[in-house]
Design a protein around this motif. Structure first.
Motif, PDB file in Angstrom:
ATOM      1  N   HIS A  63      47.713 -11.268   2.899  1.00  0.00           N
ATOM      2  CA  HIS A  63      47.463 -12.414   3.035  1.00  0.00           C
ATOM      3  C   HIS A  63      46.154 -12.718   4.042  1.00  0.00           C
ATOM      4  O   HIS A  63      45.321 -13.599   3.948  1.00  0.00           O
ATOM      5  CB  HIS A  63      48.800 -13.117   3.827  1.00  0.00           C
ATOM      6  CG  HIS A  63      48.444 -14.881   3.561  1.00  0.00           C
ATOM      7  ND1 HIS A  63      48.522 -15.401   4.848  1.00  0.00           N
ATOM      8  CD2 HIS A  63      48.930 -15.643   2.728  1.00  0.00           C
ATOM      9  CE1 HIS A  63      48.616 -16.661   4.585  1.00  0.00           C
ATOM     10  NE2 HIS A  63      48.935 -16.789   3.545  1.00  0.00           N
ATOM     11  N   ALA A  64      46.267 -12.126   5.387  1.00  0.00           N
ATOM     12  CA  ALA A  64      45.173 -12.408   6.092  1.00  0.00           C
ATOM     13  C   ALA A  64      43.705 -11.937   5.703  1.00  0.00           C
ATOM     14  O   ALA A  64      42.604 -12.654   5.887  1.00  0.00           O
ATOM     15  CB  ALA A  64      45.521 -11.577   7.322  1.00  0.00           C
ATOM     16  N   ASN A  65      43.733 -10.896   5.006  1.00  0.00           N
ATOM     17  CA  ASN A  65      42.387 -10.578   4.160  1.00  0.00           C
ATOM     18  C   ASN A  65      41.933 -11.285   3.347  1.00  0.00           C
ATOM     19  O   ASN A  65      40.783 -11.132   2.600  1.00  0.00           O
ATOM     20  CB  ASN A  65      42.561  -9.102   3.764  1.00  0.00           C
ATOM     21  CG  ASN A  65      42.506  -8.232   5.050  1.00  0.00           C
ATOM     22  OD1 ASN A  65      42.109  -8.576   6.037  1.00  0.00           O
ATOM     23  ND2 ASN A  65      42.773  -6.782   4.762  1.00  0.00           N
ATOM     24  N   GLY A  66      42.756 -12.336   2.939  1.00  0.00           N
ATOM     25  CA  GLY A  66      42.461 -13.285   1.848  1.00  0.00           C
ATOM     26  C   GLY A  66      42.580 -12.631   0.166  1.00  0.00           C
ATOM     27  O   GLY A  66      42.181 -13.125  -0.884  1.00  0.00           O
ATOM     28  N   GLU A  67      43.373 -11.578   0.157  1.00  0.00           N
ATOM     29  CA  GLU A  67      43.470 -10.859  -1.131  1.00  0.00           C
ATOM     30  C   GLU A  67      44.504 -11.581  -2.093  1.00  0.00           C
ATOM     31  O   GLU A  67      44.586 -11.615  -3.089  1.00  0.00           O
ATOM     32  CB  GLU A  67      43.909  -9.451  -0.817  1.00  0.00           C
ATOM     33  CG  GLU A  67      42.874  -8.451  -0.327  1.00  0.00           C
ATOM     34  CD  GLU A  67      43.590  -7.212   0.456  1.00  0.00           C
ATOM     35  OE1 GLU A  67      42.589  -6.622   0.891  1.00  0.00           O
ATOM     36  OE2 GLU A  67      44.612  -6.864   0.457  1.00  0.00           O
ATOM     37  N   GLY A  99      43.814  -4.982   8.985  1.00  0.00           N
ATOM     38  CA  GLY A  99      43.401  -6.095   9.656  1.00  0.00           C
ATOM     39  C   GLY A  99      43.695  -6.128  11.401  1.00  0.00           C
ATOM     40  O   GLY A  99      43.542  -6.938  12.026  1.00  0.00           O
ATOM     41  N   PHE A 100      43.760  -4.883  11.825  1.00  0.00           N
ATOM     42  CA  PHE A 100      44.061  -4.581  13.144  1.00  0.00           C
ATOM     43  C   PHE A 100      43.137  -3.189  13.689  1.00  0.00           C
ATOM     44  O   PHE A 100      42.863  -2.515  12.947  1.00  0.00           O
ATOM     45  CB  PHE A 100      45.209  -4.808  13.821  1.00  0.00           C
ATOM     46  CG  PHE A 100      46.486  -3.644  13.207  1.00  0.00           C
ATOM     47  CD1 PHE A 100      46.349  -2.344  13.340  1.00  0.00           C
ATOM     48  CD2 PHE A 100      47.376  -4.179  12.190  1.00  0.00           C
ATOM     49  CE1 PHE A 100      47.495  -1.399  12.555  1.00  0.00           C
ATOM     50  CE2 PHE A 100      48.177  -3.341  11.467  1.00  0.00           C
ATOM     51  CZ  PHE A 100      48.267  -2.154  11.802  1.00  0.00           C
ATOM     52  N   ASP A 101      42.899  -3.111  15.256  1.00  0.00           N
ATOM     53  CA  ASP A 101      41.864  -2.096  15.465  1.00  0.00           C
ATOM     54  C   ASP A 101      42.732  -0.795  15.338  1.00  0.00           C
ATOM     55  O   ASP A 101      44.104  -1.026  15.692  1.00  0.00           O
ATOM     56  CB  ASP A 101      41.869  -2.541  17.053  1.00  0.00           C
ATOM     57  CG  ASP A 101      40.677  -3.561  17.123  1.00  0.00           C
ATOM     58  OD1 ASP A 101      39.821  -3.669  16.199  1.00  0.00           O
ATOM     59  OD2 ASP A 101      40.405  -4.212  18.254  1.00  0.00           O
ATOM     60  N   MET A 102      41.885   0.151  14.876  1.00  0.00           N
ATOM     61  CA  MET A 102      42.649   1.329  14.981  1.00  0.00           C
ATOM     62  C   MET A 102      41.958   2.287  16.201  1.00  0.00           C
ATOM     63  O   MET A 102      40.795   2.213  16.395  1.00  0.00           O
ATOM     64  CB  MET A 102      42.469   2.162  13.692  1.00  0.00           C
ATOM     65  CG  MET A 102      42.958   1.348  12.429  1.00  0.00           C
ATOM     66  SD  MET A 102      44.967   1.342  12.611  1.00  0.00           S
ATOM     67  CE  MET A 102      45.337   2.912  12.666  1.00  0.00           C
ATOM     68  N   THR A 103      42.445   3.304  16.582  1.00  0.00           N
ATOM     69  CA  THR A 103      42.049   4.374  17.432  1.00  0.00           C
ATOM     70  C   THR A 103      42.456   5.594  16.858  1.00  0.00           C
ATOM     71  O   THR A 103      43.460   6.033  16.095  1.00  0.00           O
ATOM     72  CB  THR A 103      42.524   4.218  18.932  1.00  0.00           C
ATOM     73  OG1 THR A 103      44.051   4.528  18.697  1.00  0.00           O
ATOM     74  CG2 THR A 103      42.378   2.714  19.418  1.00  0.00           C
ATOM     75  N   ASP A 104      41.483   6.677  17.143  1.00  0.00           N
ATOM     76  CA  ASP A 104      41.770   8.091  16.995  1.00  0.00           C
ATOM     77  C   ASP A 104      42.523   8.593  17.939  1.00  0.00           C
ATOM     78  O   ASP A 104      42.100   8.874  19.203  1.00  0.00           O
ATOM     79  CB  ASP A 104      40.496   8.632  16.632  1.00  0.00           C
ATOM     80  CG  ASP A 104      40.579  10.327  16.596  1.00  0.00           C
ATOM     81  OD1 ASP A 104      41.615  10.221  15.431  1.00  0.00           O
ATOM     82  OD2 ASP A 104      39.956  10.941  16.784  1.00  0.00           O
ATOM     83  N   PRO A 105      43.713   9.013  17.752  1.00  0.00           N
ATOM     84  CA  PRO A 105      44.641   9.864  18.694  1.00  0.00           C
ATOM     85  C   PRO A 105      44.222  11.205  18.915  1.00  0.00           C
ATOM     86  O   PRO A 105      44.836  11.819  19.779  1.00  0.00           O
ATOM     87  CB  PRO A 105      46.018   9.711  17.916  1.00  0.00           C
ATOM     88  CG  PRO A 105      45.845   9.859  16.568  1.00  0.00           C
ATOM     89  CD  PRO A 105      44.382   8.916  16.327  1.00  0.00           C
ATOM     90  N   GLY A 108      56.212  -5.595   5.773  1.00  0.00           N
ATOM     91  CA  GLY A 108      56.178  -6.359   6.696  1.00  0.00           C
ATOM     92  C   GLY A 108      54.692  -6.144   7.329  1.00  0.00           C
ATOM     93  O   GLY A 108      54.118  -6.926   8.275  1.00  0.00           O
ATOM     94  N   ILE A 109      53.970  -5.107   7.079  1.00  0.00           N
ATOM     95  CA  ILE A 109      52.756  -4.623   7.461  1.00  0.00           C
ATOM     96  C   ILE A 109      51.739  -5.306   6.378  1.00  0.00           C
ATOM     97  O   ILE A 109      50.626  -6.063   6.453  1.00  0.00           O
ATOM     98  CB  ILE A 109      52.408  -3.362   7.758  1.00  0.00           C
ATOM     99  CG1 ILE A 109      53.287  -3.015   8.823  1.00  0.00           C
ATOM    100  CG2 ILE A 109      50.827  -3.160   7.966  1.00  0.00           C
ATOM    101  CD1 ILE A 109      53.375  -1.431   9.161  1.00  0.00           C
ATOM    102  N   GLN A 110      52.018  -4.668   5.231  1.00  0.00           N
ATOM    103  CA  GLN A 110      51.272  -4.929   3.968  1.00  0.00           C
ATOM    104  C   GLN A 110      51.033  -6.456   3.529  1.00  0.00           C
ATOM    105  O   GLN A 110      49.873  -6.647   3.374  1.00  0.00           O
ATOM    106  CB  GLN A 110      51.824  -4.168   2.727  1.00  0.00           C
ATOM    107  CG  GLN A 110      51.697  -2.577   2.736  1.00  0.00           C
ATOM    108  CD  GLN A 110      50.231  -2.229   3.041  1.00  0.00           C
ATOM    109  OE1 GLN A 110      49.326  -2.814   2.454  1.00  0.00           O
ATOM    110  NE2 GLN A 110      50.137  -0.997   3.689  1.00  0.00           N
TER     111      GLN A 110
END
Length: 134
Positions: A87-91, A26-32, A80-82
C-alpha cells in the motif's frame, strides 16, 4: 548518507539485496554482518539480491503472488508486513486491497479472508490517519 554510501564496502550481492529489501518493505535495512547468520544471508543475498530482481514479473506481480500464498497459509504476521508495504509503495490501492480480500476469501477460506481483511482495513485506516495529519 546516500543510499550508495550506506551499503558501501559490502559484497555486491548483499548490497543489491539490502537495497531491494528497503524498496520492497519501505523501511531502512542494516547489515548485521556475521551476526545475521545464514538465514539472513540467504534472505538478503539470494531472495532479495537475486529472486526479487529477476525479469518477467514486476514487484506488484510478486507481491500479489506472495499475498495470495500468505493468505492461504494463514500467515497473518507476514501479511502484516507485506500488505502495508504494498500500500505504501503504491503497488496496491485501497480498492485493490479490498478486492483481494473478497477474491482470496473464496479460495483461501473465510477465516483466512477475515484475518486478511483486518490487516487491509487497519492498513487503510492508518494511511488515512497519516494523510489527515500531514
Amino acid at each position: 548518507m546516500s543510499k550508495a554510501d550506506k551499503f558501501e564496502g559490502l559484497p555486491e550481492a548483499r548490497r543489491r539485496g539490502l537495497e531491494k529489501m528497503e524498496e520492497v518493505y519501505g523501511f531502512d535495512m542494516t547489515d548485521p554482518g556475521e551476526g545475521g547468520g545464514d538465514f539472513f544471508r540467504y534472505t538478503a543475498d539470494h531472495l532479495f539480491g537475486d529472486i526479487w530482481q529477476r525479469p518477467g514479473l514486476s514487484d506488484r506481480d510478486r507481491r500479489l503472488l506472495l499475498i495470495g500464498l500468505l493468505a492461504g497459509q494463514g500467515a497473518a504476521d507476514v501479511l502484516g508486513i507485506q500488505v502495508p508495504a504494498a500500500h505504501a509503495n503504491g503497488e496496491l490501492d485501497d480498492d485493490a486491497l479490498r478486492e483481494i480480500v473478497v477474491f482470496l476469501s473464496h479460495y483461501a477460506g473465510w477465516p483466512q479472508g477475515a484475518r486478511l481483511n483486518s490487516i487491509v482495513e487497519e492498513t487503510i485506516a492508518k494511511a488515512k490517519r497519516k494523510q489527515d495529519r500531514g
